[in-house]
Design a protein around this motif. Structure first.
Motif, short mmCIF file in Angstrom:
data_model
loop_
_atom_site.label_atom_id
_atom_site.label_comp_id
_atom_site.label_asym_id
_atom_site.label_seq_id
_atom_site.Cartn_x
_atom_site.Cartn_y
_atom_site.Cartn_z
N LEU A 1 5.22 -12.70 3.65
CA LEU A 1 6.40 -12.27 2.92
C LEU A 1 6.14 -10.96 2.16
CD1 LEU A 1 9.32 -13.03 2.24
CD2 LEU A 1 8.45 -14.45 0.36
N THR A 2 4.97 -10.86 1.55
CA THR A 2 4.62 -9.63 0.84
C THR A 2 4.52 -8.45 1.81
OG1 THR A 2 3.46 -10.83 -0.91
CG2 THR A 2 2.88 -8.51 -0.62
N ARG A 3 3.91 -8.68 2.96
CA ARG A 3 3.80 -7.60 3.95
C ARG A 3 5.19 -7.10 4.36
NH1 ARG A 3 0.39 -5.04 7.33
NH2 ARG A 3 1.25 -4.36 9.33
N GLU A 4 6.10 -8.02 4.64
CA GLU A 4 7.43 -7.61 5.07
C GLU A 4 8.19 -6.92 3.94
OE1 GLU A 4 8.46 -7.66 8.21
OE2 GLU A 4 6.42 -8.37 8.60
N ALA A 5 7.97 -7.37 2.70
CA ALA A 5 8.61 -6.72 1.56
C ALA A 5 8.10 -5.29 1.39
CB ALA A 5 8.36 -7.53 0.29
N LEU A 6 6.81 -5.08 1.60
CA LEU A 6 6.26 -3.73 1.52
C LEU A 6 6.87 -2.83 2.60
CD1 LEU A 6 2.47 -4.43 0.80
CD2 LEU A 6 4.19 -3.55 -0.80
N LYS A 7 7.12 -3.39 3.76
CA LYS A 7 7.78 -2.60 4.81
C LYS A 7 9.17 -2.16 4.37
CE LYS A 7 5.56 -4.71 8.88
NZ LYS A 7 5.82 -5.53 10.10
N VAL A 8 9.89 -3.07 3.73
CA VAL A 8 11.23 -2.73 3.24
C VAL A 8 11.14 -1.63 2.18
CG1 VAL A 8 13.24 -3.59 1.97
CG2 VAL A 8 12.19 -5.00 3.76
N ILE A 9 10.22 -1.79 1.26
CA ILE A 9 10.04 -0.80 0.19
C ILE A 9 9.69 0.56 0.78
CG2 ILE A 9 8.59 -0.16 -1.77
CD1 ILE A 9 8.41 -3.23 -2.33
N ALA A 10 8.83 0.57 1.78
CA ALA A 10 8.46 1.83 2.44
C ALA A 10 9.67 2.47 3.10
CB ALA A 10 7.36 1.57 3.46
N SER A 11 10.54 1.66 3.70
CA SER A 11 11.70 2.20 4.41
C SER A 11 12.71 2.84 3.47
CB SER A 11 12.38 1.09 5.23
OG SER A 11 13.06 0.17 4.40
N TYR A 12 12.68 2.43 2.20
CA TYR A 12 13.58 3.03 1.20
C TYR A 12 12.87 4.08 0.34
CZ TYR A 12 17.31 -0.26 2.32
OH TYR A 12 18.31 -0.95 2.96
N TYR A 13 11.62 4.37 0.68
CA TYR A 13 10.85 5.43 0.02
C TYR A 13 10.69 5.19 -1.48
CZ TYR A 13 11.95 7.65 4.46
OH TYR A 13 12.08 7.91 5.81
N PHE A 14 10.40 3.95 -1.84
CA PHE A 14 10.14 3.62 -3.24
C PHE A 14 8.63 3.54 -3.47
CE2 PHE A 14 14.52 2.93 -3.81
CZ PHE A 14 14.78 2.69 -5.15
N PRO A 15 8.18 3.92 -4.67
CA PRO A 15 6.76 3.75 -5.03
C PRO A 15 6.45 2.29 -5.35
CG PRO A 15 7.97 4.69 -6.86
CD PRO A 15 8.94 4.60 -5.72
N VAL A 16 5.16 1.94 -5.31
CA VAL A 16 4.73 0.55 -5.47
C VAL A 16 3.47 0.48 -6.32
CG1 VAL A 16 3.57 -1.32 -4.21
CG2 VAL A 16 5.74 -0.46 -3.39
N HIS A 17 3.40 -0.58 -7.13
CA HIS A 17 2.15 -0.95 -7.81
C HIS A 17 1.91 -2.43 -7.57
CE1 HIS A 17 -0.43 -1.14 -11.76
NE2 HIS A 17 -1.11 -1.47 -10.67
N VAL A 18 0.86 -2.75 -6.82
CA VAL A 18 0.49 -4.13 -6.50
C VAL A 18 -0.65 -4.55 -7.42
CG1 VAL A 18 -0.49 -5.66 -4.77
CG2 VAL A 18 1.17 -3.91 -4.09
N ILE A 19 -0.50 -5.70 -8.07
CA ILE A 19 -1.56 -6.26 -8.90
C ILE A 19 -1.96 -7.60 -8.28
CG2 ILE A 19 -2.24 -7.03 -11.21
CD1 ILE A 19 0.09 -5.30 -12.29
N THR A 20 -3.26 -7.77 -7.99
CA THR A 20 -3.68 -8.95 -7.25
C THR A 20 -5.12 -9.34 -7.58
OG1 THR A 20 -3.89 -9.92 -5.03
CG2 THR A 20 -4.44 -7.59 -5.26
N LYS A 21 -5.45 -10.59 -7.29
CA LYS A 21 -6.83 -11.06 -7.33
C LYS A 21 -7.36 -11.34 -5.93
CE LYS A 21 -6.94 -13.44 -11.85
NZ LYS A 21 -5.56 -13.74 -12.24
N SER A 22 -6.67 -10.84 -4.93
CA SER A 22 -7.01 -11.23 -3.56
C SER A 22 -7.41 -10.04 -2.69
CB SER A 22 -5.84 -11.95 -2.90
OG SER A 22 -6.13 -12.28 -1.57
N ASP A 23 -8.40 -10.26 -1.84
CA ASP A 23 -8.79 -9.25 -0.86
C ASP A 23 -7.85 -9.23 0.34
OD1 ASP A 23 -9.61 -11.75 0.02
OD2 ASP A 23 -11.59 -11.10 0.68
N LEU A 24 -6.89 -10.17 0.41
CA LEU A 24 -5.93 -10.17 1.51
C LEU A 24 -5.09 -8.90 1.54
CD1 LEU A 24 -4.55 -11.65 3.86
CD2 LEU A 24 -3.11 -12.84 2.18
#
Length: 289
Positions: A96-119
């Motif tokens: 779900l996160t991967r697909e959401a990032l694709k959507v965000i990229a398609s609308y040319y929005f910046p992103v900040h991901v905060i995580t504890k995972s190497d995934l």
């Protein structure tokens, strides 16, 4: 346990981008978290999550995200990871996160991901695409000790794994660093731990470290944390009760000294203590200290 829910909206608007993380729109694709961190503030009553260990998947998240991004007049950083880690184990299957990032990229929005995972490394390709505008990945690391992390963050990937993931993203040109928070009083608040975190960050390509020298404790979060202290560090609960009482903000011991040491180390290794943010119409940065 995994449950599917339909959300009413997926982005919450911040009146102004927050000074620590630069986030304008906050996105949580999941409700609850699988990592089991003993200190998690999201267990607090104010967030109205009855059982934080049950994962609610927002099955209409992508549909909502497309609709909401298309209607935004102001471009700002979409942040994810403040309430529930976007790369909990179930994400490996659901994507779900991967697909959401694709959507965000398609609308040319910046992103900040905060995580504890190497995934997050799995999505390096999309993050590189987003990074043409602005993309940041912050790994939360509060200790270098994998054994200690296994106690306080029992189902999260080890700090060693996070550092390796950071190095991969940094080598791919993605802006990456650490959120060094919380630092748990009586457990992680010593100079050796701070030194180790900073030195490993420098060795693995971190450009910044956003610190907080202490933790939060309130209502349900405090009750859960103390229960875990009784199990893992039975001598510590009484120290917390004496020192902090019912305080919400609980600063570490020798905070001034640790902050000084932290700033000295970051200066030595050319690591910023305030991350560069997506500028938009405002390039101002605020100091944490």
């Amino acid at each position: 346990m995994i449950k599917e829910i339909r959300a009413k909206k997926i982005l919450s608007n911040l009146k102004n981008p927050d000074p620590w993380f630069g986030i304008k729109y906050n996105m949580n694709l999941y409700r609850g978290c699988e990592h089991g961190c003993i200190y998690c503030d999201s267990r607090s009553q104010c967030y109205q999550i009855d059982n934080f260990d049950i994962i609610h998947v927002k099955i209409n998240a992508l549909e909502l995200l497309k609709k909401e991004l298309s209607s935004k007049r102001e471009k700002g950083t979409v942040g994810t990871g403040s309430m529930s880690d976007p790369y909990i184990p179930i994400e490996k299957e659901l994507r779900l996160t991967r697909e959401a990032l694709k959507v965000i990229a398609s609308y040319y929005f910046p992103v900040h991901v905060i995580t504890k995972s190497d995934l997050v490394v799995r999505d390096k390709d999309i993050l590189q695409d987003i990074n043409r505008i602005y993309g940041a990945v912050s790994f939360t690391i509060t200790t270098c000790d994998d054994d200690l992390a296994k106690k306080i963050e029992p189902r999260a990937p080890s700090p060693s794994s996070r550092y390796r993931a950071m190095e991969i993203l940094a080598e791919a040109g993605i802006y990456t660093g650490l959120t060094m928070m919380p630092i748990l009083p009586f457990i992680e608040d010593d100079e050796e731990n701070i030194r180790c975190i900073v030195e490993k960050a420098a060795a693995h390509g971190a450009k910044y470290i956003i610190p907080s020298f202490g933790m939060t404790l309130r209502d349900k979060q405090r009750a859960y944390y103390y229960k875990q202290l009784d199990r893992l560090f039975p001598e510590l609960r009484r120290k917390y009760e004496v020192k902090y009482g019912n305080q919400y903000i609980c600063s570490v011991n020798n905070a001034h000294k640790l902050i000084g040491k932290f700033k000295e180390l970051c200066n030595r290794y050319n690591i910023k203590i305030v991350m560069d943010k997506y500028h938009g119409d405002n390039s101002e940065q605020l100091s944490l200290f």
